[in-house]
Each structure stands twice: as structure tokens, then as C-alpha cells.
Design a protein around this motif. Sequence first.
Motif, mmCIF file in Angstrom:
data_model
loop_
_atom_site.group_PDB
_atom_site.id
_atom_site.type_symbol
_atom_site.label_atom_id
_atom_site.label_comp_id
_atom_site.label_asym_id
_atom_site.label_seq_id
_atom_site.Cartn_x
_atom_site.Cartn_y
_atom_site.Cartn_z
ATOM 1 N N GLY A 60 -19.824 7.476 -6.737
ATOM 2 C CA GLY A 60 -18.448 7.105 -7.044
ATOM 3 C C GLY A 60 -18.053 7.572 -8.433
ATOM 4 O O GLY A 60 -16.975 8.137 -8.639
ATOM 5 N N LEU A 61 -18.934 7.358 -9.392
ATOM 6 C CA LEU A 61 -18.638 7.773 -10.756
ATOM 7 C C LEU A 61 -18.484 9.280 -10.825
ATOM 8 O O LEU A 61 -17.594 9.808 -11.507
ATOM 9 C CB LEU A 61 -19.759 7.321 -11.703
ATOM 10 C CG LEU A 61 -19.708 5.856 -12.105
ATOM 11 C CD1 LEU A 61 -20.960 5.471 -12.879
ATOM 12 C CD2 LEU A 61 -18.472 5.572 -12.940
ATOM 13 N N LEU A 69 -17.555 11.265 -8.498
ATOM 14 C CA LEU A 69 -16.271 11.671 -7.908
ATOM 15 C C LEU A 69 -15.141 11.459 -8.908
ATOM 16 O O LEU A 69 -14.258 12.295 -9.069
ATOM 17 C CB LEU A 69 -15.995 10.898 -6.619
ATOM 18 C CG LEU A 69 -14.681 11.241 -5.909
ATOM 19 C CD1 LEU A 69 -14.594 12.711 -5.569
ATOM 20 C CD2 LEU A 69 -14.516 10.426 -4.640
ATOM 21 N N LEU A 70 -15.173 10.335 -9.624
ATOM 22 C CA LEU A 70 -14.134 10.071 -10.618
ATOM 23 C C LEU A 70 -14.148 11.139 -11.701
ATOM 24 O O LEU A 70 -13.110 11.626 -12.146
ATOM 25 C CB LEU A 70 -14.319 8.689 -11.239
ATOM 26 C CG LEU A 70 -13.929 7.525 -10.338
ATOM 27 C CD1 LEU A 70 -14.285 6.209 -11.005
ATOM 28 C CD2 LEU A 70 -12.448 7.552 -10.030
ATOM 29 N N LEU A 100 -12.792 14.388 -10.328
ATOM 30 C CA LEU A 100 -11.339 14.341 -10.166
ATOM 31 C C LEU A 100 -10.636 14.494 -11.503
ATOM 32 O O LEU A 100 -9.593 15.122 -11.620
ATOM 33 C CB LEU A 100 -10.923 13.017 -9.517
ATOM 34 C CG LEU A 100 -11.251 12.882 -8.044
ATOM 35 C CD1 LEU A 100 -10.952 11.470 -7.580
ATOM 36 C CD2 LEU A 100 -10.459 13.875 -7.230
ATOM 37 N N ARG A 101 -11.235 13.883 -12.527
ATOM 38 C CA ARG A 101 -10.578 13.883 -13.823
ATOM 39 C C ARG A 101 -10.704 15.226 -14.505
ATOM 40 O O ARG A 101 -9.764 15.763 -15.061
ATOM 41 C CB ARG A 101 -11.240 12.772 -14.661
ATOM 42 C CG ARG A 101 -10.839 12.729 -16.094
ATOM 43 C CD ARG A 101 -9.453 12.108 -16.269
ATOM 44 N NE ARG A 101 -9.144 11.958 -17.674
ATOM 45 C CZ ARG A 101 -8.562 12.896 -18.403
ATOM 46 N NH1 ARG A 101 -8.224 14.031 -17.857
ATOM 47 N NH2 ARG A 101 -8.330 12.696 -19.675
#
Lengths: 289, 366, 255
Positions: free
Chosen positions: B295-296, B298-299, B302-303
Motif C-alpha cells: 500500500g505504501l 502504491l502511494l 502515485l505521488r
Amino acid sequence: MLRAVAAGILGGGVYALMAAGLTLIFGVLDIINIAQGILVVLGAYLSYVLSVHLHIDLFVGLLITVPAMFVIGVAIYWLFISPLRGAERTSMTLLACYAVALITEGVLYKVFGPGFVSLNAWYTTTSVHVAGFYLPVIDLLAFGLAVAALAVLYAVLYRTRFGRAVRATMQNRTAAALVGISVSRVAALTFGIGVAVTAIGGMAFGATSGGFSPNSGYDLISRLLAIVILGGLGSVGGALVAAVFMTTAESIVDVWSPNWAVAVFYVALVVVLTIRPAGLLGRAPVRAQ
Amino acid sequence: MTAGAARQRAAPAAGIAVLLAAVAVFPLVFTNATVTNFAVVTLIFVACASAWNLFSGYCGYLSLGHAVFFGTGAYVTGIAARDWQVAGNGVFGLLPLAAAAAAVLAVPLGLIALRVRRHTFVVITIAYFFIAQLAASNLAVTGGSSGLLAPAPGYAAATFNNPFYYVALVLAAGTVALSWAIRRSVLGLHLRAIRDDEDRAAGLGVRVTAAKLTAFAVSGLITGAAGGLWFYFLGQAYPQFAFDPLFDLAVVLMAFFGGLGTVAGPVLGALVLEPAQLYLTLQFTNGYLSEILLGLLLLVVLRFLPRGVLPTAAEQWARAWAARQRAAGRGPAPPDGVPAAGSPPAGGQQAGEVPAGGPPVSGAGS
Amino acid sequence: MTAALRAEAVSRAFGGVQALSDCTLTAAAGQITGLIGPNGSGKTTLFNILTGYERADSGEVFLSRARITGAAPHRVFGLGVGRTFQLTRIFPRLTVLENMLVPARPPPRPGRWRPLAGAGSAAQRRRAAELLEFTGIAGHAGALAGTLSYGQRKLLELACVLIADPAVVLLDEPAGGVNPTLITHLAARIRDLNAAGTTFLIVEHNMDFVMGLCDQVTVLNYGTVVAAGPPQEIRADPRVLDAYLGGAGDGSAGG
């Protein structure tokens, strides 16, 4: 049967509250916050910690959990959502929410483990005799709480300046910015509010569900999504109607076949979307960019 | 053509041939069971990530329900193997059946889901996911919540993984090739047009529903085959395992990481992320850590890398190259539609020549 | 190839607002017809109805002799009617050339849909290149369409419409927000195409552009046709002046 209907309506109130936050976030920010389900669970766990470790009453504990969740909501928005740029912005925001959901779930697993817990108080195990059947007191209290919270939400949206700003932004971001509304502030605050209601929803959910675990997030978010889509993305009233409709339907089906009752949600969703892609009360889909 | 041009054309083909040869002999060289085990799973994810990207990456409709196809493939293979008494190499022969089942499923699912706008589409795919998981848990034919067991493959312990490896390799290579073929085809062009402006594409004569549905079915087909293979390799399928939300997260992350909408992006994503995740799961037996880390990641992607590693890297490289060229005095046309030096001044118009929309003169910003 | 586009007695209401009432408009074959009127007079609605993006409440649309009322946009496009949009729409993440290849008609083949065929046969690419040359943006063929300036995008949109060899072209405010040099260039291109027989129907606010280019002009106000005729007549028609200056005028004389 009457009991099933009553139970359905009561449950619908709580779901309506959780769904209202979700649909509000969509209306203002054009984001489907997939993390809403697990955030409700987080809210429930917060209430759990306060209740079990600090012996604070569930309702009183809301005074702490609601602001806490509000802050968490704003933080999520500032850290993970507002910095996103690019042509695929809406998709990316969706995925960011998805990531936040999974991270939150993982953290909850690590901290609390996979077992079920529940929120308990003197009133969670008592029932009231109404019209020939028993209704759990906590269901009634939760429903009352949900109604109160929705009323406050309504008041904020329709009676305050901030609420006006939110509604203006929902309708037309550019115009709102032009009249001096700080769209980014409204966005952050709305996201925060949308998440803050999960604190209330979480407490209500945790108390009425008879047990929850980090895994409960999936079930919750799928129901919330079904409710919000059915009611029409962006329509709080629609979410209310859809929530009550869905939970009542499920409650009725449950009388016959508990295993498939949960399927009511998804099947209803697919059926409605096949017939009317905008949802029951939603804005007609505008597919232009 | 000149020898130089011929060499240019031959180079990528030769490179691919070398690569294929290397990959083909991989399990014969690296015989460590863990390594080949990782390799099989990684190849399966190469196929899945490419398949997902072939639909969601190209036409822009994010599907978070591809696990439905994966699980369907797994279960169909399992049910067929059980009911038709298939074992050994024969189970591989069931994979086309798994693929076909997934493709057939994709048609009605797609017809319903593809009528709505993109937000709602994502949600519908999530709904499909939950329905599938629920069905698998409750139907007798799928073994309920205990699921199905695969027949014992009966391969020698030392080279157990190898048959799976080669089947996975064929699947992965085939998927990448198909992905490449589609991208440069009419279908690929139409999908990308749909991604940019679906209504306009429709108005220009693109058969949008047919295009989207085709991509969706192809994507599902491959994912179904991958699911069948995975089921046979791991030996079992039960609802939460076959329909796992982390599957979708992983596949999405791989495609985004490598470069959404590109051919090589998902491949890179899978090659990097899957072994990493497998390794982590091995080291830290508590599975929840991988959830958090994925999850991290992916964040972060994305950023900071919203277009993925490959496109960002390609762009940086192109810019560096252009800067070097300019520094050396050989100026190529600057990239952004700014007219190259020497465009005719306003008023001196030759036929067909226009001062490139006149950015210096333009009264309207772009 | 040429054809006439005609709307007959078209009416359309949105809720309580009568956007169009009983409009009859003819874009005669091989002519350039202008459609003018103050903001809100219903021009874009009429365009949308002519090209299938909206349905009329009543009335008919004809393409030469054929009745095309209610046909879907892609069918209208397939029949040889192309249009541009007020807010220029292109495919920003495709290259300029690829933008051109999307509407390109595949060479007629006996009924096979070959989705895996390479996008853009040699003939299509040649034609696309010709059109890019014609509109003047050939130098950007390999650039992503999203990097083009506003004026260049308008040209690209025009080129895209032309690649399908339409008999009728509808332009929605082609000169809007564009510098004077480019306007002249556009007008020249339109004349070239018209000389080859293409029918044009142009919505514009820029009076010089319209009057200088069009053979016929129709004036719309509050959803009804107020006047129709050659530019000189329209210019002097008191009803037209009234529509612009007396009512919800936009005072756009001169763009």
C-alpha cells in the motif's frame, strides 16, 4: 416479519450515516473514498480502545474519536490525495484511497490481531419490548445517534456559511473559486468531515454488529458503495433512501436464507445499474471530460 | 536498405531472441527450488499484470475485480480436474478451458459494467469481486469454504517446478506479444482514443462498446488461464485465496509502477515487485506486512512516479539526450510545438504554411 | 463530393426553456452557410441536433434526400457529415498523426473486422500527412496532441474531420479565441475545400469572418430563425440588428 423490517430500518440509519460521508466526499471532490469501510472499522477500534482501556463510555468517547478521525481524514487528504497530479488524476486518487485502505487494514491487523472484538456497555445487551417483539436497545440508540448526526450534517450543509461553500463547490468548482471560496480548504475540510462521521458510524457499527475484526472492512465498504451508487453518487438524500431500502431488503431475505442475504446488496446494485446507470436519485452521468 | 538500417532492424529482434534463450534455460541453470518457485509465480504475475494493463491501461477503465477471472480460472480447472479425473500433464490441457470460461464470463460482466462512467465501473468490478467470493463460499460445486484440491502432478522432486515454469513462460511471453500486437493495432488505437475522450471517439465512428468488451474479454481470458495454472501449481483453491483483493492491488501496482498503458511497464513491474513481495513473505511470515508495504509503495508511486518507471525514465533520457544535442550545436526541433527557428513571420504566408498557430502572436493561451 | 444539410421545423425544449422553435435551416450543397445569433440563441443545440448528439422534440433533418433525423452521431459521421466542437476536443495523449488515424476509414474490405491489423495503412498515413500539410501542422505529426497550442488544436480538429472526406462540414466557432493570422489562414482553407465542393455550415460570432466567407447567412434569436439570406442583406436587416443590440446582445461585431 415486522421485526425484520424494523431491524432493517434501524440498521439503515447507521449505514445511511456512513454512506452520507462517502457520498459527500464524492460530491465535492469527485473521489470515491474506498477507504471509508476500513476507516469505519478504525473508528470502531478507537471506541474499543477508549472503552476497554480507559473505561470511557462509548457515547462519551465520541467526543474524542470524532475529532481524531477528522484530523486523520484531513491528514489523509493533504498527504496522499491533494498532491496527485496528472491526466489520470481521478484514477490515481481512487487507487490512493485503495492503498490507504489496505495500509489501514494491515496496521489494524498488526495492532489488534485477526480476532473479533466488540463494543460492550450496559446497554448493548438489553432489549426493549416493542409491539410484540424485542428490539435491542443499542439498535435504537444507534439509530437515534445516526439521525442526530445526520441532522447536524444537514444543518451544517444548509445553515452555515461553510455548508454553503461546500454546496457551491459541489456544483461548480470554478465558479466557487471565482467567488472567493478556497476550494482546497473546502475540499480538505469536507474530506475530514466525511471521515469524521466514520467515528460515529464506527461506534454504532461496532456496538450493533455483535463483533468485528479488521476483516470487516471489506464487507462494509462493499455495502457502502452499493448504497451510495444505488442512491446516486453525490446525493445524500439518495444515500439515505438506498441505505434503508437495502438493509430492510437484506433483513427480510435473511428470514428465509441467511447465507444469501448479504448477496441482496450486490445483486440489487448490479440490477439497478443495468437499468439505470445513474442510480436511483443520481445525477445523470455526464461522460464528457 | 543500407547495411546500417538493416543492422538497426535486426538489433531488437536479436535482443529478444537472446532474451528468450536466456529465459528458456533459466531453470536448468538455477536449479534451486525456491528460485524456480519464485520464477513461476513471477511469470504468472507478468501475464496477469500485462493482461490487466491490456484492458485497464489501454482504455482507462480501472478494474479492481480481475481477481474474479483469476479465481474463476482456478476453480474451473479444479472442478474439471476433479470431475473428469484429469491428472499429470493433462491438467495443463485444462487451461484453455479455464481461459474460455473466464472469457465467456467477461462478456455479460462487461456488458453491464461498461455502460457506466469510470468511477462507477470501478465500484461494479469490486461488487463482482465480492459476489464471486460469496458464490465460491456458498456453492457446493466449488467445495464451499474449504475449496478444492488440485490433483497431484506427480513430477520428480528435483525438477518439480520446471513444467510449471515453461507453461508459465509460454503464457507470459504470449501475453506480452499479444499486448504489443494490440497496442499497435486498430484496436489499440481505438482503446487509447476511448481513454482520452470516449464520446468524441464514438462520434468519430469508433465502435466503443465492441472495443472495450473485446479488450475486457481478452484480458479476462488470459487472467483465467493464469488462475488455472496457479491453482495447479499451488495445489489448492479456496474462496479467500482464489479471490484475493491483494491480487488486484498487486496487479494494479505492477502496471502503475512500470508504466500504465505501455507494453513493457507491467512486465517490469511484475519482475521487480513480485519477487520482492515473495521474499518479504518468506522473511517475515506475518503476511500483513506485505499489505502495508504494498500500500505504501502504491502511494509513493502515485505521488512521485505517476506515469510509471519506464515512461518517466524514457522522458528523462530523452531530455538529457536533447540537451546534449543542443549543447553540441545540433538543435533538433524543440518538443512542445514551439515553432522551430525560421518559421515565416506573420504576413508572409506560403500555401499550406502557417506560423504554427502563432504562439508568439497568439491572443489565446493554449 | 457534396451534399445539402437541412433542418426542417426543428423544435427542442429543455425543461421550461424552449431552446429551438420551428427552425428551418438549409446548408445548400456546395455553399458556405453561416449561422449567427446572440449567445443563447440555440446555435449549438441546432448543431447537436443536425449531427445526432441531441434529439429534436419535433422536426426533421435531411442530408440531401435522405432523412437522418435521430441518427446516432457516428452514423451521421459515417454518412459524410463532420463537425468540430466549441471547446476543441482532441485526444491529448495520442500523437497528432494518431489523432488523424482514429477517424480514418479503413479501405473497404468484404466485411471482416480485423482488430489486430496495424493501425493506419500506408494509404491512410499518406492522406493524414497530406491533411496535416494542408492545415499547416505537419511539423508536429509526432508530437503528443496535448502539447499543441490552442490554435494548433483547432487545426488538428479540422484535419481530423476532413480525413473522412465529408461532404458536409459543420464548424462550431472556428475562429473563437484565435489570432487574426490564423483566422485568415482558416478562411483560406475553407474556401479551398469549398471550391472542391464541400458544403460548410459555420457558427461564428466573428462578423468579419462570417460576412467575408459565407454565401448565405441564417440568423437565430431565442430559438427562432429571424432572417436568412446573403450577407449584404443580413447586415442591413433591422431585425438582425435588433436581435444583437436590442435583446441579449453579445456585442460581438468584429470578434
